[in-house]
Write a protein that holds these residues in place. Structure first.
Motif, short mmCIF file in Angstrom:
data_model
loop_
_atom_site.label_atom_id
_atom_site.label_comp_id
_atom_site.label_asym_id
_atom_site.label_seq_id
_atom_site.Cartn_x
_atom_site.Cartn_y
_atom_site.Cartn_z
N ARG A 87 63.48 68.24 97.57
CA ARG A 87 62.46 68.11 96.54
C ARG A 87 63.04 67.63 95.22
N GLU A 89 65.83 65.94 94.80
CA GLU A 89 66.34 64.58 94.91
C GLU A 89 65.22 63.54 94.78
N ASN A 90 64.01 63.91 95.16
CA ASN A 90 62.88 62.99 95.08
C ASN A 90 61.99 63.23 93.87
N THR A 93 61.00 60.34 91.28
CA THR A 93 59.91 59.43 91.61
C THR A 93 58.55 60.11 91.55
N GLN A 118 65.25 52.55 87.62
CA GLN A 118 65.26 53.67 88.55
C GLN A 118 66.29 54.70 88.08
N SER A 120 68.52 58.30 88.71
CA SER A 120 69.17 59.07 89.76
C SER A 120 69.94 60.20 89.10
N ASP A 157 61.38 70.19 89.48
CA ASP A 157 60.30 69.52 90.19
C ASP A 157 59.01 69.47 89.41
#
Length: 309
Positions: A87, A89-90, A93, A118, A120, A157
């Protein structure tokens, strides 16, 4: 002449005792089956024998439950850790979806607009809170060995958590957005209005420097504007919960609550620093000249006061 008493006194014959107890058992079974006469006696006996039965079964039950418990805990911990990392890591986005939807109508009208960079990062675990009770800071398990530097934004998150402010060889200190010394440039999703949100030190935020007639409503979502060059644009920051508008003051007091779990989550994601955008040569020379001129004016204004006799 009296005979001496026998050493062992004989009772009824064993066969007679066996027959008697068998007959008594059959009689009790028949009476209980026909008239339920022994139900009260059975319940009374069960009341006393139940603790004994539980105590006799306790070792086996304990071993069975302990084995199942540890197996379940290990499986759930592995699954939870895997889901948390997936969760986080994504999350970069997912968190930008709301902001992107609000900008779609405007971006379609602009041709040749450069796409957003983007982002990271790496997942880190919160070890403990800072010792200062008046500061909102936490310590994570990533440091210089993991190429963490001061200034990197930290998210979970749900949104922005804070910013890395101090880095050690194996640890790093993160200042939460609710700290009094933390400020984040934001933008109201509904209207596009830009401002700066400041931490209050009590788990809340305040949107400052907006006039009393500013178009801000309770429930408005605030996202990062990206104007500071530190926090990437479009990440949720806070939600407006209370507005105090007084015409006697120039600015309104707008209170917000953070969307991220700044006081709850145990794992966060440290985003990689944003690349530095090189200024054009003419603009860079103009900025350098302005800074030099400001420094010269500042040096001229600082004069020593004459000593009194």
């Amino acid at each position: 002449m009296d005979q001496p008493p026998p050493f062992f006194k004989r009772g009824p014959a064993p066969v007679a005792l066996l027959s008697f107890y068998l007959a008594l058992s059959l009689a009790l079974l028949i009476v209980d089956a026909r008239f339920q006469a022994l139900e009260v006696l059975r319940q009374g006996l069960a009341m006393f024998t139940h603790p004994v039965q539980r105590l006799a079964h306790f070792p086996a039950q304990f071993l069975d439950n302990a084995g199942g418990y540890f197996a379940t805990v290990a499986r759930l911990q592995d699954e939870n850790a895997r889901l948390q990392r997936a969760r986080l890591e994504n999350v970069a986005t997912l968190l930008r979806s709301r902001h992107v939807e609000a900008e779609n109508a405007h971006l379609r009208k602009l041709l040749g607009v450069k796409e957003r960079q983007q982002v990271s990062g790496q997942v880190a675990q919160i070890l403990y809170s800072a010792r200062d009770p008046y500061a909102r800071r936490v310590v994570i398990d990533k440091g210089q060995q993991d190429k963490v530097i001061a200034g990197q934004p930290v998210i979970d998150d749900a949104g922005i958590v804070g910013q890395v402010t101090r880095v050690f060889p194996f640890l790093a200190e993160v200042t939460l957005i609710t700290d009094k010394e933390q400020a984040v440039p934001v933008q109201v999703v509904r209207t596009g209005l830009r401002s700066v949100v400041f931490g209050l030190g009590n788990g809340q935020l305040e949107l400052r420097f907006l006039p009393t007639n500013a178009d801000v409503q309770n429930g408005d979502l605030l996202v990062t504007s990206g104007l500071d060059g530190i926090f990437p644009p479009g990440f949720p920051v806070a939600k407006v919960v209370h507005i105090e508008s007084d015409t006697a003051y120039s600015f309104a007091r707008i209170f917000c609550i953070p969307l991220a779990g700044v006081e709850h989550f145990s794992e966060v994601m440290v985003l990689d620093p944003r690349p530095v955008v090189a200024l054009p040569e003419e603009l860079a020379n103009e900025v350098a000249g302005s800074r030099a001129k400001a420094a010269a004016n500042s040096g001229q204004t600082k004069k020593k006061r004459p000593k009194k006799d």
